[in-house]
Design a protein around this motif. Structure first.
Motif, mmCIF file in Angstrom:
data_model
loop_
_atom_site.group_PDB
_atom_site.id
_atom_site.type_symbol
_atom_site.label_atom_id
_atom_site.label_comp_id
_atom_site.label_asym_id
_atom_site.label_seq_id
_atom_site.Cartn_x
_atom_site.Cartn_y
_atom_site.Cartn_z
ATOM 1 N N THR A 112 0.829 -1.216 0.000
ATOM 2 C CA THR A 112 0.000 0.000 0.000
ATOM 3 C C THR A 112 0.859 1.260 0.000
ATOM 4 O OG1 THR A 112 -1.635 -1.269 1.220
ATOM 5 C CG2 THR A 112 -1.957 1.104 1.160
ATOM 6 N N ARG A 133 3.486 1.864 -1.472
ATOM 7 C CA ARG A 133 3.922 2.199 -2.842
ATOM 8 C C ARG A 133 2.765 2.742 -3.683
ATOM 9 N NH1 ARG A 133 7.545 -1.208 0.075
ATOM 10 N NH2 ARG A 133 9.608 -0.692 -0.667
ATOM 11 N N GLN A 134 1.552 2.399 -3.303
ATOM 12 C CA GLN A 134 0.395 2.905 -4.067
ATOM 13 C C GLN A 134 0.040 4.343 -3.694
ATOM 14 O OE1 GLN A 134 -2.185 -0.484 -2.974
ATOM 15 N NE2 GLN A 134 -2.349 -0.918 -5.146
#
Ligand code: NAP
Length: 259
Positions: A167, A169-170
């Motif tokens: 998450t 990285r998102q």
């Protein structure tokens, strides 16, 4: 160092004592307005009053169990548009792998995995929309080096760590960072209760139990909530915008590993 977060707004759950309180105090010292939470209101109100008096920031309190869905709703409603989220809750009880039932695992997953995930899921969209946000999850050294008696904690926190890895990285493209802060042994009520367990199990007094546990740490002492809080505040600062999806270990060198 100016952390660059004066006037920001933070929710710090499970923060009337121990490591959560250390994080709340350090954020307040950096000028951050707070929403603090714990189940018991006496210690929570006392901690909030102390922080208001010392640092002059605004502090709201929500006395509830953050591991329940009603508790999460209550803290999120009070928090509103936050820039900083520090997730914390009590740790699961120690025991033996043979003892833990499905219900024990569900309770541990609820408290130490699904609660921080629920708080993040609710808070991240607003942070992303506003283009800035910081999330620090208080997890444990047990995600790097398992503590056999804390199998419920090892399991639940490993799940959270996996969720954060993806998450983080998102949400990073939107100016929002998520990282985990991993305490080794720190001098809090939780550490004292674990000292008591060692004392009962080994038939030694509590001072001796603490001395034996300190001897396992290269720094030869327990960590303090204030140094833990200072690290948390740095991770929430403007200077930590390039730190994404990391697991920061604070353990006095106790985990004997190169990386
Ligand atoms: P602590 O000194 O026992 O403090 C726990 C704080 O959380 C208190 O303010 C407590 O207040 C609050 N709290 C507990 N359960 C809650 C709930 N369900 N909802 C809302 N508030 C809650 O514990 P700590 O040592 O700071 O530990 C914090 C976390 O770090 C725990 O998950 C622990 O397992 C983990 N950890 C600690 C150490 C260590 O050495 N201290 C090491 C590794 C991991 P109320 O009781 O009034 O709710």
């Amino acid at each position: 160092m100016d952390l660059g977060i004066r006037g920001r707004r933070a929710l710090v759950t499970a923060s009337s004592k121990g490591l959560g309180l250390g994080c709340a105090r350090a954020l307040a010292e950096a000028g951050v307005d707070l929403v603090m939470n714990a189940r018991g209101s006496d210690a929570l109100e006392a901690a909030a009053a102390q922080i208001r008096g010392t640092f002059g920031v605004s502090v709201e309190t929500v006395a509830c169990d953050v591991t329940t869905s009603e508790g999460q709703r209550a803290v999120l409603d009070a928090a509103g548009d936050i820039d900083i989220l520090v997730t914390n809750a009590g740790g699961p009880p120690p025991g033996m792998w043979t003892d833990w039932s499905r219900d024990d695992f569900i309770a541990a997953l609820d408290a130490n995995m699904l609660t921080p995930i629920g708080l993040m899921k609710a808070s991240l969209p607003g942070m992303m929309e506003r283009g800035w946000g910081r999330v620090v999850n208080i997890t444990s050294v047990s995600v790097k080096s398992p503590i056999p008696a804390l199998g419920l904690s090892n399991s639940a926190r490993a799940g959270l760590t996996g969720y954060v890895a993806g998450t983080a990285r998102q949400v990073a493209p939107h100016g929002v960072t998520i990282n985990n802060l991993l305490p080794g042994i720190h001098a809090t009520d939780r550490a004292i209760s674990l000292d008591k367990g060692v004392s009962a199990q080994q038939g030694i007094d509590i001072a001796e139990a603490q001395a034996r546990r300190e001897a396992t740490i290269p720094a030869r002492r327990y960590g303090t909530p204030s140094e833990f809080g200072a690290t948390c505040a740095f991770m929430c600062s403007v200077h930590a915008g390039f730190m994404v999806g990391q697991n920061v270990l604070l353990d006095g060198g106790a985990v004997n590993a190169t990386l």
